[in-house]
Design a protein around this motif. Structure first.
Motif, PDB file in Angstrom:
ATOM      1  N   LYS A 157       0.880  -1.124  -0.141  1.00  0.00           N
ATOM      2  CA  LYS A 157       0.093   0.170   0.143  1.00  0.00           C
ATOM      3  C   LYS A 157       0.772   1.215  -0.037  1.00  0.00           C
ATOM      4  O   LYS A 157       1.978   1.339   0.489  1.00  0.00           O
ATOM      5  CB  LYS A 157      -0.914   0.207   1.095  1.00  0.00           C
ATOM      6  N   TYR A 158       0.398   2.350  -0.687  1.00  0.00           N
ATOM      7  CA  TYR A 158       1.238   3.593  -0.916  1.00  0.00           C
ATOM      8  C   TYR A 158       0.431   4.453  -1.276  1.00  0.00           C
ATOM      9  O   TYR A 158      -0.685   4.172  -2.146  1.00  0.00           O
ATOM     10  CB  TYR A 158       2.415   3.455  -1.383  1.00  0.00           C
ATOM     11  N   ARG A 159       0.601   5.780  -1.089  1.00  0.00           N
ATOM     12  CA  ARG A 159      -0.136   7.210  -1.732  1.00  0.00           C
ATOM     13  C   ARG A 159       0.258   7.528  -3.068  1.00  0.00           C
ATOM     14  O   ARG A 159       1.771   7.337  -3.069  1.00  0.00           O
ATOM     15  CB  ARG A 159      -0.073   8.241  -0.632  1.00  0.00           C
ATOM     16  N   THR A 160      -0.521   7.822  -3.817  1.00  0.00           N
ATOM     17  CA  THR A 160      -0.220   8.464  -5.100  1.00  0.00           C
ATOM     18  C   THR A 160      -1.060   9.480  -5.644  1.00  0.00           C
ATOM     19  O   THR A 160      -2.097   9.783  -4.895  1.00  0.00           O
ATOM     20  CB  THR A 160       0.213   7.107  -6.359  1.00  0.00           C
ATOM     21  N   GLU A 172      -4.845  13.062  -4.097  1.00  0.00           N
ATOM     22  CA  GLU A 172      -4.098  11.946  -3.543  1.00  0.00           C
ATOM     23  C   GLU A 172      -5.003  10.812  -3.339  1.00  0.00           C
ATOM     24  O   GLU A 172      -6.213  11.216  -3.002  1.00  0.00           O
ATOM     25  CB  GLU A 172      -3.385  12.443  -2.266  1.00  0.00           C
ATOM     26  N   THR A 173      -4.630   9.608  -3.327  1.00  0.00           N
ATOM     27  CA  THR A 173      -5.311   8.350  -3.235  1.00  0.00           C
ATOM     28  C   THR A 173      -4.497   7.313  -2.886  1.00  0.00           C
ATOM     29  O   THR A 173      -3.197   7.442  -3.073  1.00  0.00           O
ATOM     30  CB  THR A 173      -6.022   8.057  -4.458  1.00  0.00           C
ATOM     31  N   GLU A 174      -4.920   6.243  -2.327  1.00  0.00           N
ATOM     32  CA  GLU A 174      -4.498   4.944  -1.857  1.00  0.00           C
ATOM     33  C   GLU A 174      -4.303   4.074  -2.851  1.00  0.00           C
ATOM     34  O   GLU A 174      -5.462   3.951  -3.619  1.00  0.00           O
ATOM     35  CB  GLU A 174      -4.789   4.469  -0.454  1.00  0.00           C
ATOM     36  N   ARG A 175      -3.438   3.585  -3.181  1.00  0.00           N
ATOM     37  CA  ARG A 175      -3.018   2.535  -4.078  1.00  0.00           C
ATOM     38  C   ARG A 175      -2.759   1.068  -3.259  1.00  0.00           C
ATOM     39  O   ARG A 175      -1.839   1.191  -2.615  1.00  0.00           O
ATOM     40  CB  ARG A 175      -2.077   2.848  -5.232  1.00  0.00           C
ATOM     41  N   ILE A 176      -3.215   0.012  -3.866  1.00  0.00           N
ATOM     42  CA  ILE A 176      -3.002  -1.111  -3.208  1.00  0.00           C
ATOM     43  C   ILE A 176      -2.445  -2.340  -4.402  1.00  0.00           C
ATOM     44  O   ILE A 176      -3.126  -2.431  -5.274  1.00  0.00           O
ATOM     45  CB  ILE A 176      -4.205  -1.886  -2.657  1.00  0.00           C
ATOM     46  N   THR A 195       5.327   9.435  -0.004  1.00  0.00           N
ATOM     47  CA  THR A 195       4.375   8.523   0.810  1.00  0.00           C
ATOM     48  C   THR A 195       5.490   7.572   1.433  1.00  0.00           C
ATOM     49  O   THR A 195       6.767   7.571   1.348  1.00  0.00           O
ATOM     50  CB  THR A 195       3.582   7.812  -0.358  1.00  0.00           C
ATOM     51  N   THR A 198       3.529   0.199   2.808  1.00  0.00           N
ATOM     52  CA  THR A 198       3.149  -0.629   3.847  1.00  0.00           C
ATOM     53  C   THR A 198       3.205  -2.038   3.211  1.00  0.00           C
ATOM     54  O   THR A 198       2.328  -2.077   1.962  1.00  0.00           O
ATOM     55  CB  THR A 198       1.842  -0.395   4.453  1.00  0.00           C
TER      56      THR A 198
END
Length: 429
Positions: A157-160, A172-176, A195, A198
């Motif tokens: 998981k990280y932000r992009t 900004e959004t979370e990407r998995i 970011t 995780t």
């Protein structure tokens, strides 16, 4: 007997955590795949109306053709197979049909997540991370021995940033990212904002509430992305000749170029060139939004360039082609103001790509009746709010086209078709 009936009849005993069922690929010939947290001390029970007829067999990755009988016990209507073995296939049959399943012992391939570090091999297109830990691939085998890899679904998981067309901006959004298994190096699309990462897993420990999680240091983005648009200012002019083109047409042409860029795009500029290869640029704008008026005939090529602070990651937009057509200027010699409203009741030139325009209209005595400074303007045949007398008038035009052509035109204008004594002889000086 169908799968659901078998699934209802098969039970695992001796587990503190639930057995997880995976639907196998149809080509394997298996009815189900079970993931158990461990197999030590675990037994499998099968309920049947004819328990004495139930037969158990096991097979390895060689396939069910090499299956061998295993001992079981019967208690009431339950047939029990004790001491399950790790990563083995089993067949249970009741004399009429057979149920093939594979048992995965999760404890044989345990998860160890120690650290997650950013790798120096990351570049503009890929971000690499070094993993200290274990989470190797898990396999099961079909009745013919065909191997199938289980997706353990580790999650990175990280932000992009993602682009929103409606607001024309990034947010900004979370990407998995999902990983089947772990290697010492893993990768993902480069984040477009600051970011951390995780890493967690796997899907089975997630269900058992025993998921392992590790975090990386903070990552500063280097990849650059952008979105651009070009919007032409439209003119509703009835005497301007249109030009069939995507951008441009009859000059002068006003176009607003707009860009949205990601966080790492410290440098950005719009480039204007006469050649599509941009060997020479004649104009540059550092602003994200630029409104430019194209006044010269021909094609101009426009693009956005963006780069990060070190210039190692770049973005180049699609090239916009703006075409301004050749000039044209024609003058009518007759109109009839006041005769029929909306029909030939205004004198206007017909034009295309005229960038400078000066027109003066005189009566027969040389008095100026009207002065026009734009080709879209016209004369309604009135002086002081009243229609001028019928007859001949004289125009003088000086104009310049987008192609550099100079126009020096003069001629007569005839007002016809209107009779009214309420006219004026006054002229505008």
């Amino acid at each position: 007997m169908g799968l659901s009936a078998y699934a209802d009849s098969l039970t695992f005993r001796g587990l503190q955590l639930q057995a997880i069922t995976i639907e196998p690929q149809k080509s394997t010939g298996l009815t189900a795949v079970y993931v158990l947290p461990y197999v030590t001390g675990v037994s499998a029970e099968y309920q049947s109306t004819t328990p004495d007829a139930v037969k158990w067999q096991r097979f390895s990755k060689l396939g069910a053709a090499y299956a061998e009988d295993v001992a079981s016990s019967v208690n009431g209507n339950v047939s029990t197979l004790t001491n399950l073995e790790s990563n083995m296939g089993y067949v249970v049959s009741d004399g009429t049909s057979s149920y093939y399943f594979w048992v995965i012992d999760h404890s044989v391939t345990p998860i160890r997540l120690t650290s997650l570090e950013l790798s120096s091999t990351s570049d503009c297109s890929t971000t690499w991370l070094n993993v200290d830990g274990d989470g190797e691939a898990i396999m099961y085998y079909g009745i013919t021995g065909v191997p199938v890899k289980v997706n353990r679904e580790f999650q990175l998981k990280y932000r992009t940033l993602e682009f929103n067309e409606t607001s024309f901006s990034y947010f900004e959004t979370e990407r998995i990212e999902t990983l089947e298994s772990l290697n010492s190096e893993i990768f993902c699309a480069p984040p477009l904002c600051q970011t951390d990462f995780t890493l967690s897993g796997d899907r089975f420990t997630r269900i058992w509430n025993e998921e392992s999680v590790i975090y990386s240091p903070i990552y500063d983005p280097i990849a650059v992305d952008a979105r651009t648009s070009a919007t032409q200012t439209e003119r509703e002019v009835d005497n301007e000749i249109s030009e069939e083109t995507n951008l441009g047409g009859s000059g002068p042409v006003e176009i607003t170029f707009k860009a949205a860029v990601t966080d790492a795009a410290i440098y950005h500029e719009w480039e204007f060139s006469r050649d599509p290869d941009f060997m020479q640029t004649f104009l540059r704008y550092p602003d994200l939004e630029v409104t430019h008026t194209f006044r010269e005939q021909g094609t101009t090529y426009v693009r956005l360039l963006a780069a990060n602070e070190r210039g190692e990651c770049e973005f180049q937009s699609d090239i916009y082609e703006v075409y301004v057509g050749e000039s044209s200027l024609k003058c009518p010699n007759v109109f009839s103001p006041g005769a029929s409203e909306g029909v030939n009741d205004e004198w206007k030139v017909s034009y295309k790509s005229i960038i400078d325009f000066d027109c003066q209209i005189f009566d027969r005595q040389g008095r100026r009746m009207v002065h026009l400074t734009h080709p879209s303007q016209g004369w309604d045949g009135k002086i002081g709010g009243k229609v001028a007398p019928s007859g001949a008038y004289y125009y003088v035009i000086r104009a310049t086209g987008a192609d550099g052509k100079k126009y020096k035109l003069s001629g007569h204008i005839n007002i016809i078709g209107f009779k009214n004594s309420d006219v004026t002889n006054n002229a505008t000086e």
